[in-house]
Design a protein around this motif. Sequence first.
Motif, mmCIF file in Angstrom:
data_model
loop_
_atom_site.group_PDB
_atom_site.id
_atom_site.type_symbol
_atom_site.label_atom_id
_atom_site.label_comp_id
_atom_site.label_asym_id
_atom_site.label_seq_id
_atom_site.Cartn_x
_atom_site.Cartn_y
_atom_site.Cartn_z
ATOM 1 N N ASP A 59 0.806 -1.227 -0.260
ATOM 2 C CA ASP A 59 -0.027 -0.087 0.134
ATOM 3 C C ASP A 59 0.872 1.466 -0.131
ATOM 4 N N PRO A 60 0.532 2.191 -0.608
ATOM 5 C CA PRO A 60 1.235 3.627 -0.549
ATOM 6 C C PRO A 60 1.390 4.039 0.696
ATOM 7 N N ARG A 82 17.833 29.497 3.503
ATOM 8 C CA ARG A 82 16.339 29.815 3.008
ATOM 9 C C ARG A 82 15.457 28.820 2.496
ATOM 10 N N ARG A 83 15.222 27.713 3.309
ATOM 11 C CA ARG A 83 14.348 26.675 2.761
ATOM 12 C C ARG A 83 12.957 27.121 3.355
ATOM 13 N N ASP A 84 12.093 26.961 2.603
ATOM 14 C CA ASP A 84 10.771 27.494 2.595
ATOM 15 C C ASP A 84 9.490 26.416 1.941
ATOM 16 N N ASP A 85 9.698 25.491 2.346
ATOM 17 C CA ASP A 85 8.844 24.379 1.210
ATOM 18 C C ASP A 85 7.759 23.935 2.026
ATOM 19 N N TYR A 86 6.847 23.195 1.457
ATOM 20 C CA TYR A 86 5.846 22.574 1.800
ATOM 21 C C TYR A 86 5.398 21.280 1.205
ATOM 22 N N LEU A 87 4.890 20.308 1.857
ATOM 23 C CA LEU A 87 4.543 19.122 1.372
ATOM 24 C C LEU A 87 3.335 18.523 2.128
ATOM 25 N N ALA A 88 2.265 18.276 0.859
ATOM 26 C CA ALA A 88 1.049 17.810 1.351
ATOM 27 C C ALA A 88 1.072 16.098 0.421
ATOM 28 N N GLN A 89 -0.171 15.629 0.690
ATOM 29 C CA GLN A 89 -0.475 14.035 0.036
ATOM 30 C C GLN A 89 -1.633 13.977 -0.465
ATOM 31 N N ARG A 90 -1.841 13.450 -1.665
ATOM 32 C CA ARG A 90 -3.153 13.373 -2.194
ATOM 33 C C ARG A 90 -3.646 12.168 -1.538
ATOM 34 N N PRO A 91 -5.264 12.046 -1.316
ATOM 35 C CA PRO A 91 -5.502 10.693 -0.699
ATOM 36 C C PRO A 91 -5.287 9.355 -1.743
ATOM 37 N N PRO A 92 -5.335 8.499 -1.088
ATOM 38 C CA PRO A 92 -5.213 7.203 -1.698
ATOM 39 C C PRO A 92 -6.189 6.983 -2.901
ATOM 40 N N PRO A 93 -6.187 6.052 -3.901
ATOM 41 C CA PRO A 93 -4.992 5.040 -4.176
ATOM 42 C C PRO A 93 -3.883 5.856 -4.783
ATOM 43 N N GLY A 94 -3.999 7.063 -4.996
ATOM 44 C CA GLY A 94 -2.721 7.418 -5.715
ATOM 45 C C GLY A 94 -1.614 8.061 -4.643
ATOM 46 N N ALA A 95 -2.146 8.817 -3.767
ATOM 47 C CA ALA A 95 -1.137 8.932 -2.454
ATOM 48 C C ALA A 95 0.202 9.852 -2.971
ATOM 49 N N GLU A 96 -0.005 10.547 -3.967
ATOM 50 C CA GLU A 96 1.141 11.225 -4.385
ATOM 51 C C GLU A 96 1.572 12.343 -3.396
ATOM 52 N N LEU A 97 2.805 12.660 -3.456
ATOM 53 C CA LEU A 97 3.365 13.484 -2.681
ATOM 54 C C LEU A 97 3.569 14.856 -3.469
ATOM 55 N N ILE A 98 2.744 15.900 -2.833
ATOM 56 C CA ILE A 98 2.958 17.220 -3.522
ATOM 57 C C ILE A 98 3.667 18.094 -2.840
ATOM 58 N N TYR A 99 5.095 18.433 -3.537
ATOM 59 C CA TYR A 99 5.959 19.258 -2.882
ATOM 60 C C TYR A 99 6.350 20.633 -3.586
#
Length: 399
Positions: A216-217, A233-250
């Motif tokens: 499972d992802p 100067r790191r100023d980043d964010y990370l979210a994740q799409r729901p399963p089943p794809g569950a891609e990481l959005i950076y």
Amino acid sequence: MCPSGEGCAWNGGHCQSGYFVSPPHIAAFEHRTYCYLKEFVESHSIPCDWRATTGLFATAKKMIETIQAKYPDIGANIVVVTKEGCKSPSIVLQSERSLKKLTLEDLRVGAAQGAVVQTNAASLWPYKLVAFVLERLLTAGGFNLQTNTPVTGLKRAAFGRWTAHTSRGDISARHVLLATNVYTSHLLPQFADIIVPVRGQVSSLKSSPSAQPAKDPLDIGHTFYFVSDLTDRRDDYLAQRPPPGAELIYGGGRIHAKGHGLGVLMDLSIRDQGNVQGEHGIHSLKPDIEPTFEWSGIMGFSRDGWPWVGPVPETAGGGGGLWLCAGYSGGGMPNAALCAKAVVDMMIPGHGDGDEMAGQVDLPPEYLLTQERLEKARVCETVAEADKKGAFMLDLDIF
């Protein structure tokens, strides 16, 4: 911009009440925006991939203490985690079934000096949310939607009306609301130094089959906001799409862009993407993830750091009947919905002017568009000058 049609509507939108990036009364406004969107999505069962998560931030201890003192209902949702462990294990995280002494390793940020966790966060697909609202309005009738029809100019007409010029004809109205964000200066040149374009970059990543075969992802269970000092100067964010794809959005990496991405507008021309190489060359990726899409967007950074909501003064190209709601400096998700509600309340006849109307949603006074505020903003540092000093990053007086 994503070169393929599949999945391009997703823009990595993450809606989090910004307890740790704003003064307490503005953090409370952002929290109300989060609650408003959550109730709206759930009450209408909007299929926009809304996913409740926990949010991880870094910020100053004093800010947290102030929020906990003045807004205990918000402060109760805050947990501070350092290398020594969790200082106040009083909330249940979305990814945890029971309370326990959290560590930085539990939160997947073991190399960090510390983290702040709050429960009121979510991720969603903004395009699906907007499309649902538009479809509902069109079905109800009395709503006219014109796509692919840019407004090329505005003119104040007789009898207190405004005329919007388009390539398909002119439209006259007593009230005109500009929700044009960074493109505001196209219609109001007086805002060219007030709301400045800044390019943002986002990638969609997934686990490679070789790294995670027949499993499972991964579910990270949180949305993250990463910051470091002005050297990195790191100023980043990370979210994740729901399963089943569950891609990481950076998203983020603005420090690596020429001029930090300031002054860049969107190029919507159609070009061959086949042989395009990034300005920093081709970067190697970890073998356990692979990119699915990458795209850019243009944020509107405000010269004084706050959104502009309200009537446009005559000295700025406005006058009675012209309104603005724009300039979120990359923080539109926890602000735009209630800012829009506030400006619409102002536009309703009989509601008076200024703070009296904005008070219906308790709009922060810093957000209200006034002549005095415009004059003060123009003696502030420019967006470029402020950005060099890290003014658009979180407070890094952390642990």
